[in-house]
Design an enzyme around this catalytic site. Sequence first.
Site, PDB file in Angstrom:
ATOM      1  N   GLY A  27     -22.839   2.657 -53.720  1.00 23.27           N
ATOM      2  CA  GLY A  27     -21.807   3.692 -53.817  1.00 23.27           C
ATOM      3  C   GLY A  27     -20.473   3.071 -54.176  1.00 23.27           C
ATOM      4  N   HIS A 109     -16.894  -2.542 -42.708  1.00 22.29           N
ATOM      5  CA  HIS A 109     -16.190  -1.762 -41.689  1.00 22.29           C
ATOM      6  C   HIS A 109     -16.902  -2.074 -40.370  1.00 22.29           C
ATOM      7  CE1 HIS A 109     -14.123   1.333 -39.565  1.00 22.29           C
ATOM      8  NE2 HIS A 109     -15.034   2.289 -39.681  1.00 22.29           N
TER       9      HIS A 109
HETATM   10  P1  NAD Z   1     -20.758   5.488 -50.338  1.00 24.49           P
HETATM   11  O1  NAD Z   1     -20.985   6.784 -49.642  1.00 24.49           O
HETATM   12  O2  NAD Z   1     -19.880   5.469 -51.523  1.00 24.49           O
HETATM   13  O3  NAD Z   1     -22.140   4.822 -50.794  1.00 24.49           O
HETATM   14  C1  NAD Z   1     -23.293   4.969 -50.090  1.00 24.49           C
HETATM   15  C2  NAD Z   1     -24.458   4.257 -50.727  1.00 24.49           C
HETATM   16  O4  NAD Z   1     -25.468   4.182 -49.731  1.00 24.49           O
HETATM   17  C3  NAD Z   1     -25.086   4.969 -51.902  1.00 24.49           C
HETATM   18  O5  NAD Z   1     -25.670   4.033 -52.764  1.00 24.49           O
HETATM   19  C4  NAD Z   1     -26.177   5.791 -51.229  1.00 24.49           C
HETATM   20  O6  NAD Z   1     -27.225   6.105 -52.108  1.00 24.49           O
HETATM   21  C5  NAD Z   1     -26.646   4.851 -50.167  1.00 24.49           C
HETATM   22  N1  NAD Z   1     -27.213   5.540 -48.998  1.00 24.49           N
HETATM   23  C6  NAD Z   1     -26.767   6.693 -48.449  1.00 24.49           C
HETATM   24  N2  NAD Z   1     -27.514   6.996 -47.374  1.00 24.49           N
HETATM   25  C7  NAD Z   1     -28.436   6.010 -47.243  1.00 24.49           C
HETATM   26  C8  NAD Z   1     -29.481   5.755 -46.325  1.00 24.49           C
HETATM   27  N3  NAD Z   1     -29.733   6.587 -45.314  1.00 24.49           N
HETATM   28  N4  NAD Z   1     -30.229   4.645 -46.512  1.00 24.49           N
HETATM   29  C9  NAD Z   1     -29.989   3.808 -47.522  1.00 24.49           C
HETATM   30  N5  NAD Z   1     -29.012   3.988 -48.425  1.00 24.49           N
HETATM   31  C10 NAD Z   1     -28.241   5.069 -48.277  1.00 24.49           C
HETATM   32  O7  NAD Z   1     -20.240   4.464 -49.196  1.00 24.49           O
HETATM   33  P2  NAD Z   1     -18.916   3.580 -49.225  1.00 24.49           P
HETATM   34  O8  NAD Z   1     -17.714   4.475 -49.152  1.00 24.49           O
HETATM   35  O9  NAD Z   1     -19.020   2.571 -50.289  1.00 24.49           O
HETATM   36  O10 NAD Z   1     -19.003   2.888 -47.778  1.00 24.49           O
HETATM   37  C11 NAD Z   1     -19.840   1.765 -47.549  1.00 24.49           C
HETATM   38  C12 NAD Z   1     -19.186   0.923 -46.455  1.00 24.49           C
HETATM   39  O11 NAD Z   1     -17.937   0.429 -46.923  1.00 24.49           O
HETATM   40  C13 NAD Z   1     -18.887   1.685 -45.169  1.00 24.49           C
HETATM   41  O12 NAD Z   1     -19.096   0.820 -44.091  1.00 24.49           O
HETATM   42  C14 NAD Z   1     -17.413   2.017 -45.306  1.00 24.49           C
HETATM   43  O13 NAD Z   1     -16.765   2.206 -44.071  1.00 24.49           O
HETATM   44  C15 NAD Z   1     -16.919   0.770 -45.992  1.00 24.49           C
HETATM   45  N6  NAD Z   1     -15.648   0.888 -46.727  1.00 24.49           N
HETATM   46  C16 NAD Z   1     -15.471   1.884 -47.634  1.00 24.49           C
HETATM   47  C17 NAD Z   1     -14.294   1.957 -48.347  1.00 24.49           C
HETATM   48  C18 NAD Z   1     -14.073   3.032 -49.388  1.00 24.49           C
HETATM   49  O14 NAD Z   1     -12.980   3.102 -49.908  1.00 24.49           O
HETATM   50  N7  NAD Z   1     -15.045   3.849 -49.745  1.00 24.49           N
HETATM   51  C19 NAD Z   1     -13.286   0.997 -48.154  1.00 24.49           C
HETATM   52  C20 NAD Z   1     -13.514  -0.046 -47.251  1.00 24.49           C
HETATM   53  C21 NAD Z   1     -14.705  -0.083 -46.545  1.00 24.49           C
END
Ligand code: NAD
Length: 338
Positions: A27, A109
Amino acid sequence: MSATMYYEDDADHSLVAARKVAVLGFGSQGHAHALNLKDSGVDVAVGLRPGSFRESTASDAGLRVLTPSDAAAWADLIMVLVPDQYQQGLYAEAIAPNLQEGDALFFAHGFNIHFGYVAPPATVDVAMVAPKGPGHLVRRQYESGSGVPALVAVHQDATGGAKALALSYAHGIGATRAGVIETTFKAETETDLFGEQVILCGGVDELIRAAFETLTDAGYEPEMAYFEVLHELKLIVDLLFEGGLSWMRYSVSDTAEYGDVTRGPRIVTEQTRATMRQILGEIQSGAFAKEWMEEVAAGTPNLLAARRALAEHEVETVGADLRNMMPFLVAKTPEDDQ
Ligand code: NAD
Ligand code: MG
């Protein structure tokens, strides 16, 4: 107390380059970490559930795509980048059975480690590399030769090399080009939740709707209200981002500045501050985490109901019409992101 910072010269790139890195999830963060590491010469596999619509995007980008279990088994460094509320299940199913002594388990996180929803064995390193920006910026900055700052923290140092490995990983995604701040899982998790609840999401969202309703209830046109309480917020946030609060106050008119310093304290009152402390307490005690995990286990009924109700609010419907008048805005709806 002042934070310790690390830069390019503090990281040993050879540490992450010697690893097989599984990035679980593709993601916002996942795509940026996987592609940046690959472009930094690191051996990367992306772990995705079979049938994920992101599979072709990842393989078209030249990445090896495996199931989360296969990726975890193949790797000796696993970065967990699926949504926080699914990490506990993913850990039990795909990661725990494939962890070996000396492996590294990384997060962006601290939620699941800090609140104990994921409890890795004492034989693996557990660390965090958390970019302070969305994944698309992490990728774009890397491609332009720059980087987004990140936080690093070590929860468990089984090998004695956890921090050096985290800094090396941060180097691989471009974060040390900007600077890396050392923190703890506790501080990162608690401040992150507090920020999103009281200001970044909760506070701003509720302030916008309250101000919009105050104007429209008083008979002002909703279009005027939208521009005033939502659209123009970006101009103010840009000033804050560039130069902090005093730069914002310097840049606005004296009339606006006088309104700021005399009326602001009447909006955010001692009662608001007391509520902020109460919300922080719920985060620190784990009560918020427990409530959220129970909501997830029940299928997020309250979140879905709130999402539906808020989507019908006039600030959203009038906003959609007004944004159509502004082709210079990149249209953004949840559907655009699918
Ligand atoms: P996202 O929602 O953008 O991506 C999720 C990914 O996980 C996708 O590829 C999805 O297909 C997959 N997925 C969803 N459910 C699943 C499951 N049950 N099993 C396996 N795969 C699954 O997530 P993100 O925003 O990139 O967040 C990921 C981590 O990064 C989190 O811990 C978040 O707190 C952290 N984070 C995010 C940001 C941000 O700006 N988005 C910034 C810093 C840290
Ligand atoms: Mg955050």
